[in-house]
Design an enzyme around this catalytic site. Structure first.
Site, PDB file in Angstrom:
ATOM      1  CB  CYS A  91     -38.349  14.798  17.439  1.00 35.15           C
ATOM      2  SG  CYS A  91     -37.468  13.886  18.524  1.00 35.15           S
ATOM      3  CB  SER A 210     -37.936  24.267  38.512  1.00 33.62           C
ATOM      4  OG  SER A 210     -36.423  23.575  37.727  1.00 33.62           O
ATOM      5  CB  SER A 244     -37.665  17.351  26.390  1.00 33.22           C
ATOM      6  OG  SER A 244     -36.886  16.299  25.489  1.00 33.22           O
ATOM      7  CG  HIS A 345     -39.930  15.997  22.908  1.00 32.62           C
ATOM      8  ND1 HIS A 345     -40.939  15.797  21.909  1.00 32.62           N
ATOM      9  CD2 HIS A 345     -38.649  15.691  22.531  1.00 32.62           C
ATOM     10  CE1 HIS A 345     -39.859  15.685  20.910  1.00 32.62           C
ATOM     11  NE2 HIS A 345     -38.634  15.556  21.204  1.00 32.62           N
ATOM     12  CB  CYS A 375     -33.352  19.606  16.653  1.00 35.08           C
ATOM     13  SG  CYS A 375     -33.664  18.886  18.234  1.00 35.08           S
TER      14      CYS A 375
END
Length: 389
Positions: A91, A210, A244, A345, A375
């Site tokens: 990532c 949301s 994500s 993402h 991360c």
């Protein structure tokens, strides 16, 4: 010693990584080419002056195989003499591209270089590069970790359990991410960084409405009886709502030295101050952002209080919340324009997407120092500090 500065930063809108996503019709090479083309158009640089293009892509297979970055540069119209390479630090691939690019400028190996990334998860789904029945780890890893490693979702659950992070805390963080992203779009704060493509001009996954009630109704995303037996401490708090999504997108930044920027008449957005990369427990996997943050601050001779803005990739709510617990960072300074939970993402593109959002947020807020960390699968993390100019 030479410095390294970012003089332009752009990204595509981010689409859902599904066949009906807004960017699913765009080949990944063309996604990345769009950002490269826009980068030179907005900066006004002659692409023939670019010494290298360093791109990040995670699933390097199918339509993202064969050094995607090279073909994106050619598709963007760069001269054939401009080289390109594609890197994989999971990532953090395109954040690693930024590190490599900046370090090349500082060392004198480059004068002008692009760091970028792309992922089309609609066309090249995650794990496409591991055929069914194949083991990507090998016997040495099986011997070292005899009980077996775990998927990222289980790591996120283990983090939630270890740091006593509740479902409500994770859902609340996710709601905040969507609200910040929606507010940033409403105020036009993404206009300077987003390069519309094929009629798509905004991020597809932002949900302004949301709420905690909506997220509370979602089922655990990773519940598995075998892992429940192995890890009885897991409370199964991770859902599609506080993690994500999967996405399509690309991003790119143009890096040079301050001296070259002045010579070419380019306006620096930020100076690349310090870098760090670290490994961590591959079982917890996603906690490397904690030691990476400590390491980059130490290298920069700065404290957490010196940092005005943070970008911490929102792979999962539990990652950012555990990082904040350990570091003591003020969450009001974190992902101020929303994070990956809302914006998306697109794996290989996320590093330079965070950088793009961060440099524009620094300019908008007058920040002196900003810190970005991500991360990464396998127990890895990148961190870097940017300085306003």
């Amino acid at each position: 010693m030479r410095d390294a500065v970012i003089v332009e930063a752009v990204r595509t809108p981010i689409g859902k990584g599904k066949p009906n996503g807004s960017l699913a019709h765009v080949h990944p090479v063309e996604l990345l080419a769009h950002t490269l083309r826009t980068l030179v158009e907005r900066s006004g640089v002659d692409p023939a002056l670019i010494d290298d293009v360093i791109g990040g892509t995670v699933d390097q297979v199918g339509e993202q195989a064969m050094n995607t970055t090279r073909y994106a540069a050619l598709s963007a119209g760069f001269p054939e003499t401009v080289p390109a390479t594609t890197v994989d630090r999971q990532c953090g691939s395109s954040q690693q591209a930024v590190h490599f690019a900046a370090q090349g400028v500082i060392s004198g190996a480059y004068d002008l270089v692009v760091a970028c990334g792309v992922e089309s998860m609609s066309r090249v789904p995650m794990w496409s590069n591991v055929p069914p029945g194949k083991d990507p780890f090998g016997p040495g890893i099986a011997a070292r970790y005899p009980e077996g490693l775990v998927p990222q979702g289980i790591s996120a659950e283990l983090i939630s359990a270890k740091w006593s992070i509740t479902r409500e805390q994770m859902d609340s963080f996710a709601v905040s991410s969507h609200r910040k992203a929606a507010e940033a779009w409403r105020k036009g704060l993404f206009d300077a960084e987003v390069a519309p493509l094929d009629g798509v001009s905004s991020d597809e996954c932002v949900r302004p409405d949301s709420t905690l009630d909506v997220l509370a109704g979602l089922r655990p995303a990773y519940h598995d009886p075998a892992f429940a037996e192995r890890f009885p401490q897991i409370e199964w708090n991770v859902t599609a709502g506080n993690a994500s999504p999967i996405n399509d997108g690309a991003s790119a930044v143009l890096i040079t030295s301050g001296e070259t920027a002045a010579r070419l008449g380019l306006r620096p957005l930020a100076r690349l101050h310090s870098f760090a990369v670290t490994g961590s427990d591959p079982l917890l996997m996603l906690t490397g952002v904690i030691p990476a943050t400590e390491k980059v601050l130490r290298r920069a001779a700065l404290s957490l209080d010196d940092i005005d803005l943070f970008e911490v990739n929102e792979a999962f709510s539990s990652v950012v919340l555990s990082w904040a617990q350990e570091t003591g960072a003020d969450l009001d300074k974190v992902n101020v324009h929303g994070g990956a939970i809302a914006l998306g993402h697109p794996l290989g593109a996320s590093g330079t997407r965070l950088t793009t959002t961060l440099v524009h947020a620094m300019r908008e807020r007058g920040a002196r120092y900003a810190l970005q960390t991500m991360c990464e699968a396998g127990g890895l993390a990148n961190a870097m500090i940017l300085e306003g100019v």
